[in-house]
Design a protein around this motif. Sequence first.
Motif, PDB file in Angstrom:
ATOM      1  N   HIS A 152       0.791  -1.225   0.000  1.00  0.00           N
ATOM      2  CA  HIS A 152       0.000   0.000   0.000  1.00  0.00           C
ATOM      3  C   HIS A 152       0.826   1.279   0.000  1.00  0.00           C
ATOM      4  O   HIS A 152       0.310   2.339  -0.313  1.00  0.00           O
ATOM      5  CB  HIS A 152      -0.939   0.010   1.213  1.00  0.00           C
ATOM      6  CG  HIS A 152      -2.003  -1.018   1.099  1.00  0.00           C
ATOM      7  ND1 HIS A 152      -3.165  -0.810   0.420  1.00  0.00           N
ATOM      8  CD2 HIS A 152      -2.062  -2.286   1.542  1.00  0.00           C
ATOM      9  CE1 HIS A 152      -3.907  -1.903   0.454  1.00  0.00           C
ATOM     10  NE2 HIS A 152      -3.257  -2.810   1.134  1.00  0.00           N
ATOM     11  N   VAL A 153       2.071   1.176   0.386  1.00  0.00           N
ATOM     12  CA  VAL A 153       2.934   2.350   0.405  1.00  0.00           C
ATOM     13  C   VAL A 153       4.050   2.089  -0.591  1.00  0.00           C
ATOM     14  O   VAL A 153       4.506   0.960  -0.738  1.00  0.00           O
ATOM     15  CB  VAL A 153       3.511   2.559   1.831  1.00  0.00           C
ATOM     16  CG1 VAL A 153       4.367   3.794   1.882  1.00  0.00           C
ATOM     17  CG2 VAL A 153       2.402   2.631   2.855  1.00  0.00           C
ATOM     18  N   SER A 154       4.469   3.130  -1.295  1.00  0.00           N
ATOM     19  CA  SER A 154       5.473   2.915  -2.328  1.00  0.00           C
ATOM     20  C   SER A 154       6.815   2.534  -1.699  1.00  0.00           C
ATOM     21  O   SER A 154       7.129   2.928  -0.580  1.00  0.00           O
ATOM     22  CB  SER A 154       5.626   4.179  -3.160  1.00  0.00           C
ATOM     23  OG  SER A 154       6.300   5.156  -2.404  1.00  0.00           O
ATOM     24  N   THR A 155       7.565   1.767  -2.461  1.00  0.00           N
ATOM     25  CA  THR A 155       8.829   1.231  -1.950  1.00  0.00           C
ATOM     26  C   THR A 155       9.785   2.321  -1.461  1.00  0.00           C
ATOM     27  O   THR A 155      10.338   2.191  -0.369  1.00  0.00           O
ATOM     28  CB  THR A 155       9.502   0.377  -3.038  1.00  0.00           C
ATOM     29  OG1 THR A 155       8.513  -0.461  -3.612  1.00  0.00           O
ATOM     30  CG2 THR A 155      10.621  -0.455  -2.475  1.00  0.00           C
ATOM     31  N   ALA A 199      18.941  -3.029   4.581  1.00  0.00           N
ATOM     32  CA  ALA A 199      19.047  -3.792   5.828  1.00  0.00           C
ATOM     33  C   ALA A 199      20.500  -4.069   6.174  1.00  0.00           C
ATOM     34  O   ALA A 199      21.350  -4.142   5.292  1.00  0.00           O
ATOM     35  CB  ALA A 199      18.301  -5.111   5.676  1.00  0.00           C
ATOM     36  N   THR A 200      20.758  -4.201   7.479  1.00  0.00           N
ATOM     37  CA  THR A 200      22.119  -4.579   7.880  1.00  0.00           C
ATOM     38  C   THR A 200      22.291  -6.086   7.855  1.00  0.00           C
ATOM     39  O   THR A 200      23.383  -6.588   7.625  1.00  0.00           O
ATOM     40  CB  THR A 200      22.445  -4.062   9.287  1.00  0.00           C
ATOM     41  OG1 THR A 200      21.362  -4.395  10.150  1.00  0.00           O
ATOM     42  CG2 THR A 200      22.647  -2.568   9.295  1.00  0.00           C
ATOM     43  N   SER A 201      21.198  -6.803   8.126  1.00  0.00           N
ATOM     44  CA  SER A 201      21.276  -8.261   8.057  1.00  0.00           C
ATOM     45  C   SER A 201      20.038  -8.782   7.346  1.00  0.00           C
ATOM     46  O   SER A 201      18.947  -8.272   7.544  1.00  0.00           O
ATOM     47  CB  SER A 201      21.337  -8.894   9.446  1.00  0.00           C
ATOM     48  OG  SER A 201      22.313  -8.269  10.215  1.00  0.00           O
ATOM     49  N   VAL A 202      20.231  -9.785   6.528  1.00  0.00           N
ATOM     50  CA  VAL A 202      19.106 -10.414   5.847  1.00  0.00           C
ATOM     51  C   VAL A 202      19.166 -11.913   6.120  1.00  0.00           C
ATOM     52  O   VAL A 202      20.209 -12.539   5.957  1.00  0.00           O
ATOM     53  CB  VAL A 202      19.162 -10.177   4.318  1.00  0.00           C
ATOM     54  CG1 VAL A 202      17.968 -10.840   3.640  1.00  0.00           C
ATOM     55  CG2 VAL A 202      19.173  -8.703   3.995  1.00  0.00           C
ATOM     56  N   ILE A 203      18.068 -12.468   6.574  1.00  0.00           N
ATOM     57  CA  ILE A 203      17.998 -13.915   6.760  1.00  0.00           C
ATOM     58  C   ILE A 203      16.929 -14.443   5.817  1.00  0.00           C
ATOM     59  O   ILE A 203      15.781 -14.022   5.878  1.00  0.00           O
ATOM     60  CB  ILE A 203      17.604 -14.292   8.208  1.00  0.00           C
ATOM     61  CG1 ILE A 203      18.584 -13.684   9.195  1.00  0.00           C
ATOM     62  CG2 ILE A 203      17.571 -15.799   8.370  1.00  0.00           C
ATOM     63  CD1 ILE A 203      18.227 -13.950  10.634  1.00  0.00           C
ATOM     64  N   THR A 204      17.310 -15.311   4.915  1.00  0.00           N
ATOM     65  CA  THR A 204      16.335 -15.927   4.010  1.00  0.00           C
ATOM     66  C   THR A 204      16.068 -17.339   4.503  1.00  0.00           C
ATOM     67  O   THR A 204      16.998 -18.130   4.637  1.00  0.00           O
ATOM     68  CB  THR A 204      16.883 -15.969   2.578  1.00  0.00           C
ATOM     69  OG1 THR A 204      17.361 -14.673   2.242  1.00  0.00           O
ATOM     70  CG2 THR A 204      15.808 -16.369   1.601  1.00  0.00           C
ATOM     71  N   VAL A 228      12.109  -6.208  -3.434  1.00  0.00           N
ATOM     72  CA  VAL A 228      12.787  -7.004  -2.414  1.00  0.00           C
ATOM     73  C   VAL A 228      14.238  -6.552  -2.297  1.00  0.00           C
ATOM     74  O   VAL A 228      14.759  -6.361  -1.189  1.00  0.00           O
ATOM     75  CB  VAL A 228      12.717  -8.507  -2.778  1.00  0.00           C
ATOM     76  CG1 VAL A 228      13.494  -9.334  -1.768  1.00  0.00           C
ATOM     77  CG2 VAL A 228      11.285  -8.966  -2.843  1.00  0.00           C
ATOM     78  N   GLY A 229      14.853  -6.313  -3.452  1.00  0.00           N
ATOM     79  CA  GLY A 229      16.254  -5.871  -3.460  1.00  0.00           C
ATOM     80  C   GLY A 229      16.434  -4.548  -2.731  1.00  0.00           C
ATOM     81  O   GLY A 229      17.345  -4.405  -1.919  1.00  0.00           O
ATOM     82  N   SER A 230      15.532  -3.594  -2.996  1.00  0.00           N
ATOM     83  CA  SER A 230      15.651  -2.275  -2.359  1.00  0.00           C
ATOM     84  C   SER A 230      15.584  -2.390  -0.844  1.00  0.00           C
ATOM     85  O   SER A 230      16.374  -1.778  -0.127  1.00  0.00           O
ATOM     86  CB  SER A 230      14.532  -1.354  -2.816  1.00  0.00           C
ATOM     87  OG  SER A 230      14.381  -1.404  -4.185  1.00  0.00           O
ATOM     88  N   VAL A 231      14.628  -3.178  -0.362  1.00  0.00           N
ATOM     89  CA  VAL A 231      14.467  -3.301   1.089  1.00  0.00           C
ATOM     90  C   VAL A 231      15.681  -4.006   1.686  1.00  0.00           C
ATOM     91  O   VAL A 231      16.210  -3.600   2.719  1.00  0.00           O
ATOM     92  CB  VAL A 231      13.161  -4.055   1.431  1.00  0.00           C
ATOM     93  CG1 VAL A 231      13.045  -4.280   2.920  1.00  0.00           C
ATOM     94  CG2 VAL A 231      11.964  -3.281   0.925  1.00  0.00           C
ATOM     95  N   CYS A 232      16.132  -5.059   1.005  1.00  0.00           N
ATOM     96  CA  CYS A 232      17.248  -5.827   1.553  1.00  0.00           C
ATOM     97  C   CYS A 232      18.546  -5.027   1.528  1.00  0.00           C
ATOM     98  O   CYS A 232      19.413  -5.219   2.372  1.00  0.00           O
ATOM     99  CB  CYS A 232      17.424  -7.131   0.789  1.00  0.00           C
ATOM    100  SG  CYS A 232      16.094  -8.278   1.145  1.00  0.00           S
ATOM    101  N   HIS A 233      18.677  -4.123   0.554  1.00  0.00           N
ATOM    102  CA  HIS A 233      19.888  -3.306   0.509  1.00  0.00           C
ATOM    103  C   HIS A 233      19.957  -2.350   1.685  1.00  0.00           C
ATOM    104  O   HIS A 233      21.051  -2.009   2.136  1.00  0.00           O
ATOM    105  CB  HIS A 233      19.964  -2.533  -0.802  1.00  0.00           C
ATOM    106  CG  HIS A 233      20.579  -3.323  -1.896  1.00  0.00           C
ATOM    107  ND1 HIS A 233      21.872  -3.781  -1.834  1.00  0.00           N
ATOM    108  CD2 HIS A 233      20.075  -3.772  -3.070  1.00  0.00           C
ATOM    109  CE1 HIS A 233      22.138  -4.478  -2.919  1.00  0.00           C
ATOM    110  NE2 HIS A 233      21.063  -4.494  -3.680  1.00  0.00           N
TER     111      HIS A 233
END
Lengths: 295, 275
Positions: free
Chosen positions: A121-124, A164-169, A157-162
Amino acid sequence: MLPELLQGVDTGGLLVIQDSASYSGRHLLQSFINAALNREEAVHVLGFEVSEEELKDGLRGSPVQRLHFHNAYTDPLGWTDHPAFTVHQFCLGELTRLVKQTSHSKPATLVIDSLSWILRHVSTPDVCRTLQQLRKGGAVRSIIGLLHADMHQRGTVGSVCHSATSVITVEPAMRGDEAVAKITKRSKSGKVIQDEEIFRIKDDLTVVVQSKSSKGAKKADSEEQETDPTANLTFNLRLSDTEREAKQKLALPFVFSKEKKTALLHSGPGSGRIHYEPDANDDYDQEDPDDDLDV
Amino acid sequence: MYTELNSILNTTPDSFTQGEFVLLSDRQSDASFLIHHFLSLYLRARCKVCFVGLVQSFNHYSAISQRLGVSLTQAKEKGQLVFLEGQKESLSVLIPQENDTGSQAMDFLRDPSVGLKNLYEFVRSAVSSNGEEGGDGSEEWGPPVLLVDDLSVLLSLGVSAGAVLDFSHYCRAIVCSQLQGNVVMLVRCDGEGEEDEGDDEGSERLMKGLTHQCSLTLHVQGLPTGYCRDIHGQVEVCWRRRQGDGQYTQKKLFQYKVHDKGASFFAPGTSSAVL
């Protein structure tokens, strides 16, 4: 790596737990909430996808008195008259106000369940900016967000993960109750550490790391190869001296020795001979084949 | 109501898990027999049922339920069943009559971009009006249940996948969490495979979003080996919540055959036609 992250995200850190439809990352998120609560930190949960009852039911046994649930679940779009928190309130000011409502000496951890709901609902760029402002703002110590990666385009997904300091998939593992976590951690110095672990979440929400996944497994393989393959054989690989002597004495059937040769060429007495007496028929002239004809 | 499916899902009309969101999905197959199962199950369980039927007419559902031993007409008269007949409602929206007092539920047909708020309002009033039917000795009904057949139709009518997900979220919030009832929704995927994202992005996205929301999925597929007279397809049952034994997601695969008055479910390879 996973236990390290569970012990606390760095101040100003943003941890993103990425999951997909095949394995829900919410249980891991609950483990993070549980770990933070056990460290006696205040945790603010911005719940879009779970109700307060459901969350607290999942956190049975944790000290929930420091848990503050902000209900964005019942009415995230303001369809009813009295929405508690709508998705359009997802901005620095509103969130700071929410977190500051309860006074704690220590800055709190903000848990967002889930970022996917907000991103719908909110732009990236707005979401990323708000997250960035929150990290720098000082109202919250760290942010943990759940993201359903298969719901968005890869760029989102890339923008949000970039940011972030840590990403756990998280992904399902081969065995039923286990899961694989691919971890990317960016430290402040700019160093990026990547790791892959197989973990299991116990009933009390503690995380047990079973093994270092693939890389670890390969290492175990090479170690196995170094062990002596001739260790437990059912037959003997080495010869004793007498055995070797006996072996060398033996004449093999296909070896053409001198004795064999003479035995074959000089036939002994009493063996058959061929006597040949040429007769008229053998007097055959090649140049005149019709010589015998009476013409 | 298929007793074999009940034993697989560990439910009976007398005791079933409350607050569950069941997602029925199919890919190049037909899962509508499951909708009939859940409809008759919850009617027998004396739940207050709200049925949003967008695909077929009331008579269709009524005829099938009759075969399964449940009368929809009676249930409707008793106030147990609230039936939204999508086909009739849409007609009254598209061709308004002067003395028309139809509900606002299908208003999205005129302008799909407004979202499904009115449809949600319809569901909310249907499930909340439990036992408030007035003084004519109306019976008390059990927890409310919402059934939707099916959500993919909304996509075809121009509603975006995101708006459908908002609708299902609100339904889940009020029915499952607030009123401790159950929601059963059917969604169809026509795409070839899960990796196929090009032409049919909406239904894939809808299905994934719903999978994240739900607590139990029943995914119906055709047999990978093709058509078979004795086995109609396979159902993958997946529990996504914490179960009693501490496992988070549990998957089971069954093959099924739909009969005239029921359906049989069996482990793969154990069809009576094979053994």
